[in-house]
Design a protein around this motif. Sequence first.
Motif, PDB file in Angstrom:
ATOM      1  N   LYS A  75     -11.325  -6.430   3.100  1.00 24.02           N
ATOM      2  CA  LYS A  75     -10.990  -5.004   3.229  1.00 24.02           C
ATOM      3  C   LYS A  75      -9.485  -4.826   3.429  1.00 24.02           C
ATOM      4  CE  LYS A  75     -15.359  -3.429   5.254  1.00 24.02           C
ATOM      5  NZ  LYS A  75     -15.992  -2.918   6.492  1.00 24.02           N
ATOM      6  N   ASP A  76      -8.892  -5.656   4.289  1.00 21.14           N
ATOM      7  CA  ASP A  76      -7.448  -5.575   4.526  1.00 21.14           C
ATOM      8  C   ASP A  76      -6.650  -5.900   3.276  1.00 21.14           C
ATOM      9  OD1 ASP A  76      -7.766  -4.807   7.161  1.00 21.14           O
ATOM     10  OD2 ASP A  76      -7.467  -6.826   7.973  1.00 21.14           O
ATOM     11  N   MET A  77      -7.065  -6.918   2.536  1.00 16.54           N
ATOM     12  CA  MET A  77      -6.351  -7.312   1.317  1.00 16.54           C
ATOM     13  C   MET A  77      -6.397  -6.192   0.277  1.00 16.54           C
ATOM     14  SD  MET A  77      -7.591 -11.301   1.080  1.00 16.54           S
ATOM     15  CE  MET A  77      -7.208 -11.435  -0.635  1.00 16.54           C
ATOM     16  N   ILE A  78      -7.557  -5.601   0.091  1.00 13.20           N
ATOM     17  CA  ILE A  78      -7.702  -4.519  -0.893  1.00 13.20           C
ATOM     18  C   ILE A  78      -6.855  -3.312  -0.473  1.00 13.20           C
ATOM     19  CG2 ILE A  78      -9.330  -2.834  -1.852  1.00 13.20           C
ATOM     20  CD1 ILE A  78     -11.447  -5.098  -1.765  1.00 13.20           C
ATOM     21  N   TYR A  79      -6.933  -2.960   0.806  1.00 16.28           N
ATOM     22  CA  TYR A  79      -6.155  -1.825   1.305  1.00 16.28           C
ATOM     23  C   TYR A  79      -4.658  -2.065   1.106  1.00 16.28           C
ATOM     24  CZ  TYR A  79      -4.237   1.735   4.369  1.00 16.28           C
ATOM     25  OH  TYR A  79      -3.520   2.793   4.863  1.00 16.28           O
ATOM     26  N   ASN A  80      -4.177  -3.266   1.412  1.00 13.97           N
ATOM     27  CA  ASN A  80      -2.755  -3.587   1.263  1.00 13.97           C
ATOM     28  C   ASN A  80      -2.308  -3.511  -0.192  1.00 13.97           C
ATOM     29  OD1 ASN A  80      -2.508  -3.918   4.024  1.00 13.97           O
ATOM     30  ND2 ASN A  80      -2.822  -6.133   3.932  1.00 13.97           N
ATOM     31  N   GLU A  81      -3.148  -3.955  -1.110  1.00 12.54           N
ATOM     32  CA  GLU A  81      -2.810  -3.870  -2.533  1.00 12.54           C
ATOM     33  C   GLU A  81      -2.755  -2.417  -2.998  1.00 12.54           C
ATOM     34  OE1 GLU A  81      -1.756  -6.305  -4.672  1.00 12.54           O
ATOM     35  OE2 GLU A  81      -1.747  -7.480  -2.814  1.00 12.54           O
ATOM     36  N   PHE A  82      -3.708  -1.603  -2.533  1.00 16.13           N
ATOM     37  CA  PHE A  82      -3.679  -0.179  -2.870  1.00 16.13           C
ATOM     38  C   PHE A  82      -2.445   0.501  -2.286  1.00 16.13           C
ATOM     39  CE2 PHE A  82      -8.535   0.252  -3.572  1.00 16.13           C
ATOM     40  CZ  PHE A  82      -8.379  -0.059  -4.909  1.00 16.13           C
ATOM     41  N   LYS A  83      -2.035   0.083  -1.102  1.00 15.65           N
ATOM     42  CA  LYS A  83      -0.845   0.642  -0.460  1.00 15.65           C
ATOM     43  C   LYS A  83       0.396   0.325  -1.308  1.00 15.65           C
ATOM     44  CE  LYS A  83      -0.119   2.991   3.304  1.00 15.65           C
ATOM     45  NZ  LYS A  83      -0.285   4.423   3.242  1.00 15.65           N
ATOM     46  N   LYS A  84       0.460  -0.893  -1.848  1.00 19.75           N
ATOM     47  CA  LYS A  84       1.581  -1.265  -2.733  1.00 19.75           C
ATOM     48  C   LYS A  84       1.587  -0.391  -3.978  1.00 19.75           C
ATOM     49  CE  LYS A  84       1.725  -6.156  -1.493  1.00 19.75           C
ATOM     50  NZ  LYS A  84       1.437  -7.510  -1.995  1.00 19.75           N
ATOM     51  N   MET A  85       0.386  -0.151  -4.535  1.00 19.44           N
ATOM     52  CA  MET A  85       0.285   0.691  -5.728  1.00 19.44           C
ATOM     53  C   MET A  85       0.741   2.116  -5.412  1.00 19.44           C
ATOM     54  SD  MET A  85      -3.319  -0.668  -7.327  1.00 19.44           S
ATOM     55  CE  MET A  85      -3.527   0.750  -8.354  1.00 19.44           C
ATOM     56  N   GLU A  86       0.416   2.601  -4.214  1.00 19.55           N
ATOM     57  CA  GLU A  86       0.808   3.953  -3.803  1.00 19.55           C
ATOM     58  C   GLU A  86       2.327   4.076  -3.744  1.00 19.55           C
ATOM     59  OE1 GLU A  86       0.209   7.013  -0.002  1.00 19.55           O
ATOM     60  OE2 GLU A  86      -0.622   4.991   0.088  1.00 19.55           O
ATOM     61  N   ARG A  87       3.013   3.056  -3.218  1.00 26.59           N
ATOM     62  CA  ARG A  87       4.472   3.081  -3.104  1.00 26.59           C
ATOM     63  C   ARG A  87       5.142   3.082  -4.477  1.00 26.59           C
ATOM     64  NH1 ARG A  87       4.278  -1.629   0.323  1.00 26.59           N
ATOM     65  NH2 ARG A  87       3.075  -0.907   2.070  1.00 26.59           N
ATOM     66  N   HIS A  88       4.538   2.389  -5.433  1.00 23.46           N
ATOM     67  CA  HIS A  88       5.135   2.297  -6.770  1.00 23.46           C
ATOM     68  C   HIS A  88       4.810   3.506  -7.655  1.00 23.46           C
ATOM     69  CE1 HIS A  88       6.725  -1.662  -6.091  1.00 23.46           C
ATOM     70  NE2 HIS A  88       5.544  -2.126  -5.738  1.00 23.46           N
ATOM     71  N   SER A  89       3.858   4.328  -7.241  1.00 27.00           N
ATOM     72  CA  SER A  89       3.478   5.468  -8.086  1.00 27.00           C
ATOM     73  C   SER A  89       3.900   6.809  -7.470  1.00 27.00           C
ATOM     74  CB  SER A  89       1.959   5.465  -8.304  1.00 27.00           C
ATOM     75  OG  SER A  89       1.283   5.759  -7.102  1.00 27.00           O
TER      76      SER A  89
END
Length: 153
Positions: A75-89
């Motif tokens: 859950k933490d890994m998926i959330y962190n990856e989505f957070k990275k995507m949010e910063r780039h978009s």
Amino acid sequence: MSDEINMTISIPTDADGYVLLRCEHCGTYFKGTPSDLKDDGVLHIFCPSCGLISENYVTEDVLELAMKMAKNAVKDMIYNEFKKMERHSTRGIITFKTGKRPKHENEDPIRSGIEAMEICKFPCCKRTAKIKPLLKMTGAYCPFCGVKNYEIE
């Protein structure tokens, strides 16, 4: 992102220093000392009840805790990856919003459990294990060499 995740599960010993084990063939619980279980002179661990060698002697409590820890890590890994995507978009036609961090499952510590066992000395290996009193009376297989002992001290 790393391909390897390391987690540690602490398996407690009882008051006498024994760890709870469970045979995957017959379901019998027994206990051994960590030093005997890790000893290089012991090639296999035998079930004191059925005498068979199991692939693992992990109890259900340990498996449940391992699954909860793995789920929380994923859950933490998926959330962190989505957070990275949010910063780039942040700029552009399409934006991405992550939302709240997912809740973790409770990772309750393991207890030593089952106390209705007696320490038995196996003369063949000069080692001890904790087994059920009934097995002590009827005879048990030595967990360290597999010899059937009928007169256990």
